[in-house]
Enzyme design. Sequence first.
Site, PDB file in Angstrom:
ATOM      1  N   SER A 274       0.843  -0.723  -0.160  1.00  0.00           N
ATOM      2  CA  SER A 274      -0.113  -0.031  -0.173  1.00  0.00           C
ATOM      3  C   SER A 274       0.612   1.738  -0.378  1.00  0.00           C
ATOM      4  O   SER A 274       2.174   1.416   0.007  1.00  0.00           O
ATOM      5  CB  SER A 274      -0.410   0.174   1.037  1.00  0.00           C
ATOM      6  OG  SER A 274      -0.668   0.188   2.254  1.00  0.00           O
ATOM      7  N   LYS A 275      -0.225   2.373  -0.854  1.00  0.00           N
ATOM      8  CA  LYS A 275       0.816   3.758  -0.406  1.00  0.00           C
ATOM      9  C   LYS A 275       1.770   3.640   1.133  1.00  0.00           C
ATOM     10  O   LYS A 275       2.443   4.417   0.589  1.00  0.00           O
ATOM     11  CB  LYS A 275      -0.484   5.014  -0.585  1.00  0.00           C
ATOM     12  CG  LYS A 275       0.170   5.614  -0.358  1.00  0.00           C
ATOM     13  CD  LYS A 275      -0.512   7.579  -1.212  1.00  0.00           C
ATOM     14  CE  LYS A 275      -0.518   8.202   0.204  1.00  0.00           C
ATOM     15  NZ  LYS A 275       0.653   8.551   0.904  1.00  0.00           N
ATOM     16  N   ARG A 276       1.082   3.456   2.762  1.00  0.00           N
ATOM     17  CA  ARG A 276       1.000   3.254   3.442  1.00  0.00           C
ATOM     18  C   ARG A 276       2.940   3.198   3.735  1.00  0.00           C
ATOM     19  O   ARG A 276       3.178   3.239   4.355  1.00  0.00           O
ATOM     20  CB  ARG A 276       0.328   2.838   4.434  1.00  0.00           C
ATOM     21  CG  ARG A 276      -0.209   4.278   5.395  1.00  0.00           C
ATOM     22  CD  ARG A 276      -1.201   3.669   6.168  1.00  0.00           C
ATOM     23  NE  ARG A 276      -1.965   3.885   5.832  1.00  0.00           N
ATOM     24  CZ  ARG A 276      -3.102   2.190   6.201  1.00  0.00           C
ATOM     25  NH1 ARG A 276      -2.644   1.321   6.468  1.00  0.00           N
ATOM     26  NH2 ARG A 276      -4.133   1.990   5.411  1.00  0.00           N
TER      27      ARG A 276
ATOM     28  N   ASP B 162       5.634   4.824   2.230  1.00  0.00           N
ATOM     29  CA  ASP B 162       5.377   5.717   3.021  1.00  0.00           C
ATOM     30  C   ASP B 162       6.314   5.169   4.334  1.00  0.00           C
ATOM     31  O   ASP B 162       7.550   6.408   4.783  1.00  0.00           O
ATOM     32  CB  ASP B 162       4.343   7.040   3.806  1.00  0.00           C
ATOM     33  CG  ASP B 162       3.863   7.388   2.414  1.00  0.00           C
ATOM     34  OD1 ASP B 162       4.302   7.890   1.157  1.00  0.00           O
ATOM     35  OD2 ASP B 162       2.623   7.491   3.066  1.00  0.00           O
TER      36      ASP B 162
END
Length: 506
Positions: free
Chosen positions: A265-267, A270
């Site tokens: 995921s994008k998380r 990050d």
Amino acid sequence: MTTPVRVRFAPSPTGPLHIGGVRTALYNYLFARQHGGQFILRIEDTDQNRYVPGAEEYIIESLDWCGIKFDEGVTGGGPYGPYRQSERKEQYRPYAEQLVRDGKAYYAFDTPAELEKEREEQKKISPDAFQYDSKTRLRLKNSLTLTAGEVKRRLDAGEPYVIRICIPADQVVKLTDIIRGDVSVHTNILDDKVLFKSDGMPTYHLANVVDDHLMKITHVIRGEEWLPSAPMHVLLYRYLGWEDTMPQFAHLPLLLKPDGNGKLSKRDGDRLGFPVFPLKWTDPASGEVSSGYREAGYLPEAFINFLAMLGWNPGVEQELFNFGELASIFSLERVHKAGAKFDFEKAKWFNQQYIKKLPDPFLAGLLSKALVPHGIEAGHEYLEKVCGLIKERITFLNDLWDYSCYFFEDPRVFDQETIRKRWKPETPGIIASLAAELEAVDFSAPDLLEGIFHQFLEKNSLGTGAAMSPLRLVVTGKAGGPGMFEIMHLIGKESTLRRMHGYRFE
Ligand code: GLU
């Protein structure tokens, strides 16, 4: 004669394209190219609530950057257009109505509040969530339970409704997936999915099946998250009388987090410091900016090669393949069933390999641009030589300036660790006498400089370490880099000696 291959990439414009989506597009593209078929870009924008402005443009720009080209689609048109589902709105209703007439679907008038109540009631009596299906539909408000007159009255009065597929009880639906093999699902676990809504829009399920049929799609290659819907799609093909020309399915494995299970995921990006989108994306609602591979200094060819290998095995040791090579050896049969763990170090490795292979004149053009913000201009020939020296070491195109700055200006920042470890009380004296030695030397060839350097070491009974690191430090500011004598030869005598005399550590 076999039917020509036609495949499609069918993203919904609900946000930026995730790299998993790019991989789906890539596999479709490679498959089409390999079979001399057609590749179609269809935008699935029937869910107005999830529409995000700019997402469609983002998808198109991303695929363009990657070099994934379409034969038909929203940008170039084609014989089966329009290719944006919102513009095909009128085409879907007749199919939904046909299904109702044939008893394969029905009108349902339950309000959201009524359905919520059902869910709550269900929670009290069973751990299984409420489903609109063969067990519940006959106690709900739909055209199977209401009289024909009542249904007509409600429709005429413009009451909101949905059309739901009528999933039969106690059957087994079978399909053969190219990647997963035989898949069978018992219909009792399927729910009566909504196919059409009273706003005149189909849902994904109906629109997807109708369009794949009308666009003569032969293979549906898409993410694994759609595998649970595939049996229902098979039923739709059957109910619409299209089973003979139903496309073959290939459901691609998920891209997994680098450090655990579960979808990337994008998380995760990050948290671990890497992009999960091909290009930079600014969320139109929150203004939040997400990084992209393009902006991070990746070459599209490297990004594509890396993505191709995530979940697919070429069957040979070789890892570097250009588009043409990928298209000729790609096969869906060698796509893994299991999810592919994302490996960011590998992404960097691919980029490094591709940068290394770039011709010096091309890199020189990029370097020339990278120098502009620093107010530096340099001749092309010089830039080419610089690139020839540094390209083995660069991981990202954005590194160009960092790795080459000392070819253009005297260092102002010096590597602290080298100072700490290598700069001894006697070092300034060594650098000064080496400079004196070099005064008399012609800088016309790196070998010559190397010879002088070694003579100097011998004469003074010094080891290489005592002089080499400090020399590199004062001339370049860095701890490492290309051959020191090559650097000195390229920047020339004047600059080298000026730096050997003029360094000043903070
Ligand atoms: N619109 C769907 C998506 O966003 C397409 C799924 C499919 O390829 O059938 O993923």
